[in-house]
Design an enzyme around this catalytic site. Structure first.
Site, PDB file in Angstrom:
ATOM      1  N   THR A 181      45.497  48.892  49.686  1.00 52.75           N
ATOM      2  CA  THR A 181      44.553  47.943  49.065  1.00 52.75           C
ATOM      3  C   THR A 181      43.794  47.216  50.165  1.00 52.75           C
ATOM      4  O   THR A 181      44.352  46.939  51.228  1.00 52.75           O
ATOM      5  CB  THR A 181      45.341  46.924  48.210  1.00 52.75           C
ATOM      6  OG1 THR A 181      45.779  47.578  47.027  1.00 52.75           O
ATOM      7  CG2 THR A 181      44.486  45.723  47.814  1.00 52.75           C
ATOM      8  N   VAL A 210      46.583  46.363  34.804  1.00 55.31           N
ATOM      9  CA  VAL A 210      45.690  45.644  35.725  1.00 55.31           C
ATOM     10  C   VAL A 210      46.567  44.804  36.646  1.00 55.31           C
ATOM     11  O   VAL A 210      47.525  44.168  36.193  1.00 55.31           O
ATOM     12  CB  VAL A 210      44.709  44.738  34.946  1.00 55.31           C
ATOM     13  CG1 VAL A 210      43.884  43.897  35.914  1.00 55.31           C
ATOM     14  CG2 VAL A 210      43.787  45.586  34.061  1.00 55.31           C
ATOM     15  N   GLY A 211      46.251  44.820  37.923  1.00 57.98           N
ATOM     16  CA  GLY A 211      47.042  44.069  38.899  1.00 57.98           C
ATOM     17  C   GLY A 211      46.448  42.706  39.191  1.00 57.98           C
ATOM     18  O   GLY A 211      45.632  42.164  38.429  1.00 57.98           O
ATOM     19  N   THR A 232      47.627  41.413  49.205  1.00 61.09           N
ATOM     20  CA  THR A 232      47.988  42.803  48.907  1.00 61.09           C
ATOM     21  C   THR A 232      49.495  42.911  48.785  1.00 61.09           C
ATOM     22  O   THR A 232      50.231  42.266  49.533  1.00 61.09           O
ATOM     23  CB  THR A 232      47.471  43.769  49.994  1.00 61.09           C
ATOM     24  OG1 THR A 232      47.976  45.083  49.700  1.00 61.09           O
ATOM     25  CG2 THR A 232      47.893  43.363  51.399  1.00 61.09           C
ATOM     26  N   GLY A 233      49.939  43.696  47.829  1.00 63.59           N
ATOM     27  CA  GLY A 233      51.377  43.854  47.620  1.00 63.59           C
ATOM     28  C   GLY A 233      51.643  44.093  46.148  1.00 63.59           C
ATOM     29  O   GLY A 233      50.745  44.501  45.399  1.00 63.59           O
ATOM     30  N   GLY A 235      51.497  43.538  42.765  1.00 62.89           N
ATOM     31  CA  GLY A 235      50.592  42.648  42.048  1.00 62.89           C
ATOM     32  C   GLY A 235      51.270  41.747  41.033  1.00 62.89           C
ATOM     33  O   GLY A 235      50.857  40.598  40.827  1.00 62.89           O
TER      34      GLY A 235
END
Ligand code: ASP
Length: 310
Positions: A181, A210-211, A232-233, A235
């Site tokens: 990401t 959806v994140g 990032t990670g 979500g």
């Protein structure tokens, strides 16, 4: 890397006491068993190109939004990253991408679940600049055409690497590719901030999931009074902790430094069974890169120096 008071957090200072500053990430996670020196070198080259593209905008006197979008374009077009061409695939084998662009003035636009937009960040920018809304789920072809956003056949986004990753995730729960990401945060010459994040989500995610990335405050946030942040990670943990807004709140209400704020937020993410990384640029002072995963692709550039690591 300097130690913090948060033992599981690794961090890096992005020096830029004043004036223009750009910090980017290309995902955080574990190296994965398929990592090679050649691939790592390619990631570092792409990160450098993204930094150069965004920083050139800041040097020209462009606004922070233009700088983060320029950096994101480079990484969305590079197959190594989990965004645009090379995005992670859902359980039914398609790329469903999310993106968000937010200025420190509170103006924000985002899209979720796009599957034909060549550069999802352009659709987020169009929502921000051309509509009165904040977030569109899977906007239709007519909207995309009205916004002047470039589209591609869904097959454009799918790479062999991501197909292998999906097969591994579906057969043994492991992934070929664990990170990617992308995000960028910037401070322009006027001291204005912006944040942008773009992703294909998580390999083998359910259709329609959806994140955190397109949700203002979760995966992306900017406030000219505090910080611009991109995450990032995992979500779900970033959503449960409203991670990027939490960093801003810690700076604003608890008087924490951006490093302490990002580190404490990562501890909260850990407590919610997640890991990953955060990048932040404050209204004044140095930027920060912090992560509690094994590694993070990232870089920064300012008049004080430049660095990338894959
Ligand atoms: N945060 C992204 C998501 O959950 C994935 C990532 O950063 O790798 O959609």
């Amino acid at each position: 890397m300097p130690a913090t008071t948060h033992p599981s957090v690794k961090s890096l200072k992005a020096p830029g006491p004043d004036g223009i500053l750009l910090v980017i990430h290309g995902g955080a996670g574990s190296r994965g068993k398929h990592s090679t020196p050649e691939r790592e070198a390619q990631v570092e080259q792409d990160l450098q190109r993204a930094l150069d593209a965004g920083y050139a905008k800041l040097e020209e006197g462009a606004c922070a939004e233009d700088a983060v979008v320029a950096a994101i374009h480079v990484m969305e077009n590079a197959p190594e990253f989990n965004a645009g061409h090379g995005a992670a695939l859902t359980s039914d084998g398609i790329a469903q991408m999310d993106a968000c662009l937010m200025g420190g003035d509170g103006e924000v636009g985002a899209v979720a679940g796009v599957h034909t937009v060549k550069n999802p960040i352009d659709a987020a920018k169009a929502v921000k600049e051309q509509t009165k809304h904040v977030l569109f789920a899977d906007p239709q072809d007519k909207e995309l055409a009205d916004w002047g956003v470039e589209t591609r056949d869904p097959s454009y986004f799918i790479t062999e690497q991501r197909k292998r990753s999906l097969v591994e995730a579906q057969t043994n729960g492991d992934e070929w590719e664990k990170h990617g990401t992308i995000g960028a945060v910037a401070r322009d010459a006027r001291g204005h901030l912006a944040a942008a994040t773009s992703t294909g989500g998580i390999t083998n995610q359910m259709h329609g999931r959806v994140g955190d990335t397109p949700l203002p405050g979760c995966g992306t946030y900017a406030n000219d009074e505090t910080v611009a942040v991109s995450g990032t990670g995992i979500g779900e943990a970033f959503m449960r902790t409203v991670a990027c807004h939490q960093v801003s709140d810690r700076v604003r209400f608890a008087g924490q430094s951006p490093l302490d704020a990002a580190s404490a937020t990562l501890d909260d993410i850990d407590a919610h069974h997640g890991d990953g990384g955060l990048i932040a640029v404050p209204a004044h002072g140095d930027g920060v890169i912090a992560f509690n995963s094994e590694m993070m692709n990232c870089g920064y550039k300012s008049p004080a120096g430049s660095h990338v690591q894959g």
